[in-house]
Design a protein around this motif. Structure first.
Motif, mmCIF file in Angstrom:
data_model
loop_
_atom_site.group_PDB
_atom_site.id
_atom_site.type_symbol
_atom_site.label_atom_id
_atom_site.label_comp_id
_atom_site.label_asym_id
_atom_site.label_seq_id
_atom_site.Cartn_x
_atom_site.Cartn_y
_atom_site.Cartn_z
ATOM 1 N N TYR A 36 12.658 -13.843 23.019
ATOM 2 C CA TYR A 36 12.304 -15.198 23.465
ATOM 3 C C TYR A 36 11.979 -15.201 24.957
ATOM 4 O O TYR A 36 10.948 -15.759 25.380
ATOM 5 C CB TYR A 36 13.475 -16.145 23.186
ATOM 6 N N ASP A 37 12.833 -14.557 25.755
ATOM 7 C CA ASP A 37 12.602 -14.526 27.196
ATOM 8 C C ASP A 37 11.364 -13.708 27.547
ATOM 9 O O ASP A 37 10.646 -14.025 28.498
ATOM 10 C CB ASP A 37 13.835 -13.951 27.914
ATOM 11 N N TRP A 38 11.112 -12.656 26.747
ATOM 12 C CA TRP A 38 9.909 -11.836 26.966
ATOM 13 C C TRP A 38 8.650 -12.658 26.717
ATOM 14 O O TRP A 38 7.672 -12.549 27.457
ATOM 15 C CB TRP A 38 9.958 -10.625 26.047
ATOM 16 N N ILE A 39 8.666 -13.474 25.665
ATOM 17 C CA ILE A 39 7.515 -14.332 25.366
ATOM 18 C C ILE A 39 7.242 -15.274 26.538
ATOM 19 O O ILE A 39 6.097 -15.447 26.968
ATOM 20 C CB ILE A 39 7.763 -15.143 24.081
ATOM 21 N N LYS A 40 8.305 -15.865 27.057
ATOM 22 C CA LYS A 40 8.140 -16.807 28.163
ATOM 23 C C LYS A 40 7.578 -16.126 29.405
ATOM 24 O O LYS A 40 6.672 -16.649 30.058
ATOM 25 C CB LYS A 40 9.466 -17.484 28.494
ATOM 26 N N SER A 41 8.106 -14.950 29.723
ATOM 27 C CA SER A 41 7.673 -14.280 30.946
ATOM 28 C C SER A 41 6.306 -13.626 30.796
ATOM 29 O O SER A 41 5.483 -13.668 31.710
ATOM 30 C CB SER A 41 8.704 -13.224 31.364
ATOM 31 N N THR A 42 6.043 -13.032 29.636
ATOM 32 C CA THR A 42 4.782 -12.305 29.435
ATOM 33 C C THR A 42 3.596 -13.251 29.284
ATOM 34 O O THR A 42 2.527 -13.011 29.852
ATOM 35 C CB THR A 42 4.874 -11.406 28.185
ATOM 36 N N PHE A 43 3.791 -14.317 28.520
ATOM 37 C CA PHE A 43 2.686 -15.233 28.239
ATOM 38 C C PHE A 43 2.747 -16.514 29.069
ATOM 39 O O PHE A 43 1.949 -17.428 28.854
ATOM 40 C CB PHE A 43 2.676 -15.584 26.749
ATOM 41 N N LYS A 44 3.714 -16.551 30.008
ATOM 42 C CA LYS A 44 3.873 -17.739 30.867
ATOM 43 C C LYS A 44 4.011 -18.998 30.008
ATOM 44 O O LYS A 44 3.456 -20.052 30.322
ATOM 45 C CB LYS A 44 2.699 -17.877 31.830
ATOM 46 N N ALA A 45 4.746 -18.876 28.923
ATOM 47 C CA ALA A 45 4.923 -19.990 27.988
ATOM 48 C C ALA A 45 6.142 -20.812 28.380
ATOM 49 O O ALA A 45 7.131 -20.292 28.897
ATOM 50 C CB ALA A 45 5.092 -19.467 26.566
ATOM 51 N N SER A 46 6.065 -22.092 28.121
ATOM 52 C CA SER A 46 7.206 -22.974 28.346
ATOM 53 C C SER A 46 7.984 -23.128 27.040
ATOM 54 O O SER A 46 7.478 -22.813 25.956
ATOM 55 C CB SER A 46 6.736 -24.344 28.828
ATOM 56 N N ASP A 47 9.209 -23.618 27.135
ATOM 57 C CA ASP A 47 9.996 -23.867 25.924
ATOM 58 C C ASP A 47 9.259 -24.812 24.983
ATOM 59 O O ASP A 47 9.364 -24.702 23.763
ATOM 60 C CB ASP A 47 11.348 -24.498 26.299
ATOM 61 N N ASN A 48 8.500 -25.722 25.557
ATOM 62 C CA ASN A 48 7.793 -26.736 24.778
ATOM 63 C C ASN A 48 6.633 -26.161 23.975
ATOM 64 O O ASN A 48 6.018 -26.867 23.183
ATOM 65 C CB ASN A 48 7.279 -27.832 25.711
ATOM 66 N N GLN A 49 6.341 -24.887 24.163
ATOM 67 C CA GLN A 49 5.263 -24.233 23.429
ATOM 68 C C GLN A 49 5.775 -23.260 22.373
ATOM 69 O O GLN A 49 4.986 -22.634 21.673
ATOM 70 C CB GLN A 49 4.361 -23.469 24.404
ATOM 71 N N ILE A 50 7.094 -23.130 22.261
ATOM 72 C CA ILE A 50 7.664 -22.110 21.384
ATOM 73 C C ILE A 50 8.395 -22.746 20.210
ATOM 74 O O ILE A 50 9.291 -23.573 20.384
ATOM 75 C CB ILE A 50 8.638 -21.198 22.161
ATOM 76 N N PHE A 51 8.001 -22.357 18.990
ATOM 77 C CA PHE A 51 8.679 -22.756 17.764
ATOM 78 C C PHE A 51 9.428 -21.540 17.224
ATOM 79 O O PHE A 51 8.912 -20.430 17.269
ATOM 80 C CB PHE A 51 7.682 -23.227 16.706
#
Length: 220
Positions: A36-51
């Motif tokens: 989960y943290d890798w997705i956020k850091s690698t793709f610059k994703a916010s929590d609001n974009q992750i299901f």
């Protein structure tokens, strides 16, 4: 239909990673946070974009993850309260340690939660999802449970039992940026999207039935 990127996470010790037998629940839970943290850091994703979505054993790590992070929503398919309670259903509780205790984490989740379970599921009774739903609904109004009458644990209609239910839930909770696109789709039409391409089907079968012939090369 959902216009999303999907990342599938394999448990250590499962499927092709046969040379790694460490399926400790704590490590599996820790891995879910790492991904989960890798997705956020690698793709610059916010929590609001992750299901987050989990099925069967995967629901436990999905629940743990969602109780320690803040995804936009959580989808649980054939969830269970704990491995021991599943064992109790089939008279094996004395042999099963109380691990993967989803019931201990579910109340901490604040995001919308959708439970999907088949009433014909003989491996994990739909009562597990009902118990989890009852446990969380008082603290989380954005939750729903859908029991599918013709769905068992491994036999179900992907389109009708899963995809359509997720789309309806997301539309109800206004979770999709492309909500109009999802609502305008004629989901009753047959769509090749749900047919597994023959090449992939053969590849999957080769992995399943010839698993011992594969040697996994560890790469740094």
């Amino acid at each position: 239909y959902l216009d999303m990127n999907i990342i599938l996470v394999e448990y250590p010790g499962y499927f092709l990673k046969t040379n790694n037998n460490n399926s400790d629940p704590n490590i599996i839970f820790a891995n879910s946070l790492i991904v989960y943290d890798w997705i956020k850091s690698t793709f610059k994703a916010s929590d609001n974009q992750i299901f987050v979505c989990g099925r069967s054993l995967g629901t436990s790590s999905a629940i743990y993850l969602s109780s320690h992070r803040s995804p936009k929503a959580l989808f649980l398919i054939s969830a269970f309260t704990s491995v021991k309670n599943v064992g109790s259903d089939i008279f094996l509780s004395i042999f099963v340690e109380k691990i993967f205790k989803s019931i201990d984490y579910i109340e901490k989740i604040k995001c919308p939660i959708l439970f999907i379970h088949g009433t014909k599921d003989s491996l994990i009774s739909y009562h597990h999802s009902e118990q989890l739903y009852q446990k969380v609904k008082n603290n989380n109004n954005n939750t729903d449970i859908i029991l599918r009458p013709n769905m068992s644990h491994n036999n179900f209609n992907l389109k009708e039992d899963i995809i359509e239910q997720i789309i309806k839930f997301c539309s109800l909770m206004k979770l999709l940026a492309n909500e109009n696109k999802a609502n305008n789709l004629d989901l009753n039409e047959k769509n090749d999207l749900y047919k597994i391409p023959l090449e992939i089907e053969k590849l999957i079968e080769s992995y399943i039935f010839d698993i011992n012939e594969f040697e996994i090369e560890e790469k740094i």
